[in-house]
Design an enzyme around this catalytic site. Structure first.
Site, short mmCIF file in Angstrom:
data_model
loop_
_atom_site.label_atom_id
_atom_site.label_comp_id
_atom_site.label_asym_id
_atom_site.label_seq_id
_atom_site.Cartn_x
_atom_site.Cartn_y
_atom_site.Cartn_z
N ARG A 35 47.09 68.87 56.77
CA ARG A 35 47.12 69.57 55.30
C ARG A 35 45.89 69.83 54.72
O ARG A 35 45.48 70.78 54.28
CB ARG A 35 47.97 68.66 54.27
N GLN A 184 59.18 70.17 56.66
CA GLN A 184 57.71 70.92 56.94
C GLN A 184 58.18 72.31 56.51
O GLN A 184 57.12 73.04 56.30
CB GLN A 184 57.53 70.81 58.68
N GLU A 330 60.00 59.58 60.93
CA GLU A 330 59.00 59.20 61.92
C GLU A 330 58.86 57.79 62.41
O GLU A 330 58.30 57.55 63.35
CB GLU A 330 57.65 59.98 61.79
N HIS A 357 63.09 66.63 67.13
CA HIS A 357 61.46 66.17 67.08
C HIS A 357 61.04 66.55 68.36
O HIS A 357 61.68 67.63 69.28
CB HIS A 357 61.23 64.79 66.62
O1 LIG Z 1 54.80 67.16 56.84
C1 LIG Z 1 54.45 66.45 57.86
O2 LIG Z 1 53.41 66.21 58.09
C2 LIG Z 1 55.32 65.49 58.68
C3 LIG Z 1 56.73 65.70 58.28
C4 LIG Z 1 58.00 65.12 58.89
O3 LIG Z 1 58.70 66.19 59.71
P1 LIG Z 1 60.40 66.41 59.42
O4 LIG Z 1 60.76 66.61 58.06
O5 LIG Z 1 60.50 67.54 60.50
O6 LIG Z 1 60.79 65.10 60.09
C5 LIG Z 1 57.48 64.29 59.91
O7 LIG Z 1 58.52 63.62 60.60
C6 LIG Z 1 56.34 64.53 60.90
O8 LIG Z 1 55.98 63.72 61.59
C7 LIG Z 1 55.18 65.04 59.83
C1 LIG Z 2 57.94 64.28 64.34
C2 LIG Z 2 56.62 64.23 64.38
O1 LIG Z 2 55.64 65.43 64.47
P1 LIG Z 2 55.66 66.67 64.37
O2 LIG Z 2 54.13 66.96 62.96
O3 LIG Z 2 55.22 67.51 65.55
O4 LIG Z 2 56.95 67.32 63.61
C3 LIG Z 2 56.15 62.89 64.46
O5 LIG Z 2 54.62 62.61 64.62
O6 LIG Z 2 56.80 61.73 64.50
#
Ligand SMILES: O=C(O)C1=C[C@@H](OP(=O)(O)O)[C@@H](O)[C@H](O)C1
Ligand SMILES: C=C(OP(=O)(O)O)C(=O)O
Length: 450
Positions: A35, A184, A330, A357
């Site tokens: 970010r 995301q 996660e 994932h």
């Molecule tokens: O925005 C982010 O940095 C993340 C959001 C999550 O994704 P999801 O909402 O797809 O699980 C998480 O699992 C991922 O590791 C990182």
């Molecule tokens: C879901 C994960 O990664 P990503 O940012 O690729 O979604 C993770 O790190 O567990």
């Protein structure tokens, strides 16, 4: 990042020689680093990112932004385990240009956060990545960007590979999106929105939205660079976020340690009845890993946050839990590993989206734990784990960093666990094998407490 050639294809997970007693310095957060890179690239002045994570996902993000014209200068100072200790990245925003190619690897943050950035470039931006990236959901982002004025050629797949034909600007405005498969999607639209002509109003429609802390992280970080963001929490409409168009400030940001990557080390204290300290654990954070304080305490142990960091002390007993992990998805693989070693069953719920994932995490955890003698069943939205005595064997990781660290947790208590492709931890924690070995070695600086 190239993966270390020194790591064997089958890594013998070390059995803990006794109760661990270590201090482990965990490198920076993937989510904050990526970010921070995006926001700095979209700012109107240069900024700094200090102690950034250097891992496959963050180097892919930096490379992609460089390909679009952003200057990213690294000041390197290596430390003992190769961690990101003294490093800083200077980010110099510039006009975003195509043609360029963005390689996303299997980084959700890169494949979701950069298409909105690419709409602001003045040429075609090709997106491609690992085979798994073609299967991960992206259609919501593609359709939302089209509704906001973007031209994207995805051969009607709603997925990678694709080309975003950047027009130098994006109109923006109001859009509906079903982000139930990944938070995301929302973060992606919000991060670039200050640069859209009309900003954005994102309305999530559909089933429950996972990983809310990660959306809060997006909002906090946007605000910290001067963006105006309205959120459901701040008395706004449920499931609606608004970002006002405006210039972003260059900032000097120190990246917090990755609390989700702290998980296996805290788990080691829990599993061995030992004690692990993670320095620089933030007092306030939006990282989902902060929930480990509560979750691992409920599983047996206690934690204390002092100016030395977070110290977690295992009680010597591991209890199962019944937990909704939708906010902290996660963390599921690491929690499942601990649960498989507990003295009572666990139910992990609210994480159906983990099937999309890095790999199908629910299927992979079920198969791998059961092949070591476990008794795990998949539910519609999670796992039932009934602990049984486990035996050694190969633990396959499916190019999923969190499967590899979960296997290492099991290996602490079970002889003969061999982790296939432990090098896949390079996605977010290239130092994992070295940090793990040091934690278990009483003569190493990590194992020797101050
Ligand atoms: O925005 C982010 O940095 C993340 C959001 C999550 O994704 P999801 O909402 O797809 O699980 C998480 O699992 C991922 O590791 C990182
Ligand atoms: C879901 C994960 O990664 P990503 O940012 O690729 O979604 C993770 O790190 O567990």
């Amino acid at each position: 990042m190239t993966e270390s050639p020194a790591l064997p294809a089958l890594w013998p997970a070390p059995v803990a020689p006794g109760a661990v007693d270590a201090t482990v310095t965990v490198p920076g957060s993937k989510s904050v680093t990526n970010r921070g890179l995006v926001l700095a690239a979209l700012s109107s002045e240069p900024g700094w990112l200090r102690r950034p994570l250097r891992s496959r996902d963050t180097l892919l993000m930096a490379e992609a932004l460089r390909a679009l014209g952003v200057g990213i200068e690294e000041t390197a100072s290596s430390s003992s385990a190769g961690t990101s200790g003294g490093e800083a990245w200077r980010i110099i925003p510039a006009g975003l240009h195509g043609p360029a190619t963005v390689t996303v690897g299997n980084a959700g943050t890169v494949m979701r956060f950069l298409p909105p950035v690419a709409t602001l470039a003045d040429g075609p931006i090709r997106f491609d990545g690992d085979p798994r990236s073609y299967e991960r959901p992206l259609g919501g982002v593609i359709n939302a960007l089209r509704a906001l004025g973007a031209r994207i050629d995805d051969d009607n797949r709603g997925a990678l590979p694709m080309t975003v034909f950047g027009g130098g600007a994006l109109e923006g405005g109001a859009v509906e999106i079903d982000a139930s498969s990944s938070s995301q999607f929302v973060s992606a639209l919000l991060l670039s929105a200050p640069r859209f002509n009309q900003g954005v109003e994102v309305r999530h429609v559909g089933a429950a939205l996972p990983s809310m802390p990660h959306i809060r992280m997006t909002v906090d970080m946007l605000r910290s660079v001067g963006a105006q963001v309205d959120t459901p929490e701040a008395g706004g409409e449920p499931n609606v976020w608004r970002v006002t168009p405006g210039a972003l400030l260059g900032r000097d940001l120190v990246v917090e340690p990755d609390l989700s990557n702290a998980q296996p080390f805290l788990a080691a204290a829990l599993v061995t009845g030992g004690r692990v300290t993670i320095p620089d654990w933030p007092e306030h954070t939006t990282q989902p890993g902060d929930a480990l304080r509560e979750i691992f305490t409920a599983m047996g142990g206690s934690c204390e946050l002092t100016d030395r960091g977070l110290t977690f002390t295992g009680s010597g007993r591991i209890q199962g839990i019944d937990a909704d992990l939708s906010e902290v998805g996660e963390l599921t693989p690491g929690i499942a590993a601990v649960a498989a070693l507990a003295d009572s069953p666990s139910t992990l719920r609210g994480v159906a989206h983990l099937r999309l994932h890095e790999t199908d995490r629910l299927a992979a955890l079920t198969k791998e734990l059961n092949e070591l003698g476990g008794d795990v069943t998949e539910t519609a939205d999670g796992l039932h784990i009934r602990p049984r005595p486990l035996h050694g064997g190969i633990f396959h990781t499916y190019e999923d960093h969190r499967l590899a660290t979960a296997a290492a947790i099991i290996g602490l208590a079970v002889e003969g666990v061999e982790v296939e492709n432990v090098a896949t931890t390079a996605k977010t924690l290239p130092d994992f094998p070295a940090l793990w070995t040091e934690m278990l070695d009483p003569t190493s600086p990590a194992g020797r407490r101050a």
